[in-house]
Design a protein around this motif. Sequence first.
Motif, PDB file in Angstrom:
ATOM      1  N   ASP A 189      52.142  47.199  56.361  1.00 41.95           N
ATOM      2  CA  ASP A 189      51.958  47.326  54.670  1.00 41.95           C
ATOM      3  C   ASP A 189      53.247  46.660  54.063  1.00 41.95           C
ATOM      4  O   ASP A 189      52.878  46.124  53.021  1.00 41.95           O
ATOM      5  N   ASP A 190      54.393  46.925  54.480  1.00 38.79           N
ATOM      6  CA  ASP A 190      55.552  46.691  53.736  1.00 38.79           C
ATOM      7  C   ASP A 190      55.664  45.101  53.632  1.00 38.79           C
ATOM      8  O   ASP A 190      56.077  44.507  52.719  1.00 38.79           O
ATOM      9  N   LEU A 191      55.501  44.468  55.084  1.00 45.63           N
ATOM     10  CA  LEU A 191      55.421  43.011  55.228  1.00 45.63           C
ATOM     11  C   LEU A 191      54.481  42.614  54.172  1.00 45.63           C
ATOM     12  O   LEU A 191      54.619  41.382  53.559  1.00 45.63           O
ATOM     13  N   ALA A 192      53.280  42.905  54.308  1.00 45.62           N
ATOM     14  CA  ALA A 192      51.937  42.410  53.574  1.00 45.62           C
ATOM     15  C   ALA A 192      52.426  42.448  51.997  1.00 45.62           C
ATOM     16  O   ALA A 192      51.938  41.412  51.420  1.00 45.62           O
ATOM     17  N   VAL A 193      52.724  43.560  51.647  1.00 45.71           N
ATOM     18  CA  VAL A 193      53.098  43.829  49.931  1.00 45.71           C
ATOM     19  C   VAL A 193      53.882  42.760  49.756  1.00 45.71           C
ATOM     20  O   VAL A 193      53.812  42.277  48.564  1.00 45.71           O
ATOM     21  N   ASP A 194      55.160  42.758  50.409  1.00 50.19           N
ATOM     22  CA  ASP A 194      56.135  41.874  50.215  1.00 50.19           C
ATOM     23  C   ASP A 194      55.744  40.295  50.049  1.00 50.19           C
ATOM     24  O   ASP A 194      56.001  39.373  49.503  1.00 50.19           O
ATOM     25  N   GLY A 195      54.698  39.823  51.166  1.00 50.33           N
ATOM     26  CA  GLY A 195      53.927  38.552  51.238  1.00 50.33           C
ATOM     27  C   GLY A 195      53.299  38.425  50.047  1.00 50.33           C
ATOM     28  O   GLY A 195      53.325  37.244  49.599  1.00 50.33           O
ATOM     29  N   GLY A 237      42.291  45.214  47.527  1.00 42.30           N
ATOM     30  CA  GLY A 237      42.271  45.698  49.006  1.00 42.30           C
ATOM     31  C   GLY A 237      43.333  46.176  49.512  1.00 42.30           C
ATOM     32  O   GLY A 237      44.583  46.341  48.849  1.00 42.30           O
ATOM     33  N   ALA A 238      43.547  46.691  50.585  1.00 40.37           N
ATOM     34  CA  ALA A 238      44.570  47.105  51.558  1.00 40.37           C
ATOM     35  C   ALA A 238      45.412  45.988  51.657  1.00 40.37           C
ATOM     36  O   ALA A 238      45.023  44.710  51.441  1.00 40.37           O
ATOM     37  N   PRO A 239      46.934  46.141  51.661  1.00 41.27           N
ATOM     38  CA  PRO A 239      47.693  45.285  51.710  1.00 41.27           C
ATOM     39  C   PRO A 239      47.513  44.107  52.813  1.00 41.27           C
ATOM     40  O   PRO A 239      47.548  42.853  52.245  1.00 41.27           O
ATOM     41  N   ALA A 240      47.135  44.286  53.972  1.00 45.29           N
ATOM     42  CA  ALA A 240      47.020  43.094  54.900  1.00 45.29           C
ATOM     43  C   ALA A 240      45.865  42.114  54.486  1.00 45.29           C
ATOM     44  O   ALA A 240      45.835  40.919  54.624  1.00 45.29           O
TER      45      ALA A 240
END
Length: 260
Positions: free
Chosen positions: A139-145, A215-218
Motif C-alpha cells: 500500500d505505501d508504495l502504491a500510494v506513493d506511486g 479504489g484500493a491503492p494498488a
Amino acid sequence: MERSRLLECLADDYLRLRTVAGRDLAAPVPSCPDWTTADLVRHVAEVYLHKAMTMRAAAFPDPWPPEHLAAEEPVDLLDRAYGELIDEFARRSDGDATPTWHKPDQTVRFWIRRMAQESVIHRIDAELALEVQVAPVPDDLAVDGIDEVLKLFVDYGTHAWPGEFTTALGAAKGRTLAVRVTDGRAWLVRTDPDAVTVTDAAPSALSEADALVRGAPAPVLRWLWARESVPTADAQPPVTVEGDEEALREFRSVLVASTQ
C-alpha cells in the motif's frame, strides 16, 4: 516513503521482474505493444544503467544507449545494471546533487523513488506477459506511486512540456476529476487548455468533482498506468470509475501522453 523502504521495494521488484521474465524472454508484453519480455528486461536494465551513469558523471550520458549493450544477454545486463545502480545509491546521501528531469528536485532521492516506481510497474508488465498472478503491491508504495504519476508526470509534465499535450488538452474546459484511495489519500485533478493542476484534497471536498476514480491503492496505481488485468465476466472491478465521460476521456488522454 523512507529511503530504506524504497530500496527494499526496488530490490523486491527487480528480483520479481528477473524471475518472471526469465521464464520466457520471447513472450509478448500486452501492456507494452511490440515488446517481448526480452525487450522489457533490456529496457529496465538500460534505465538502471542510465541513472547510475548520470549520478557518476553528474550529467546525462549522451548518446544513449551505448551500442555495446546490445551484445549482452538481457538478464545478465539487468543484473549488472541493478548492481551498478545500487552501488551508486550506496555512495550517496538522499540530498546529494544529481541531474534529474524534475527541475525542483535535483537530488539522489528523486532517482531512488523513480527507480522503485519504475520497477514495480515493469514487473507487473512481466507478470501480465507470462499470465501469472500479479504479486501484491504494498500500500505505501502504491500510494506513493499514485502521488508521483499525478504530481510529476501529469501536473509537472503538462507545465514543463506543454507542446506534448496540445492534443490531449485542446478541448479542456476546466473539468475536475477526483482520485481517491479507499480509507486514505485523495487528489483533485483540474484539466485546463494550458496544463493540468493536481492538488491534495480532503475526501470530503471531492463531491463537486466532475468524475471520480477510487479504489484500493494498488488497483488505482495500476489503473493510472493502464496495467490492469484482463477482466472476467464474474469479477467485480477493483476500481470504481464514474461521472462525466468527457472528463474521464480527457484525463485518460493526458495520462497516455504523460506516461509513454
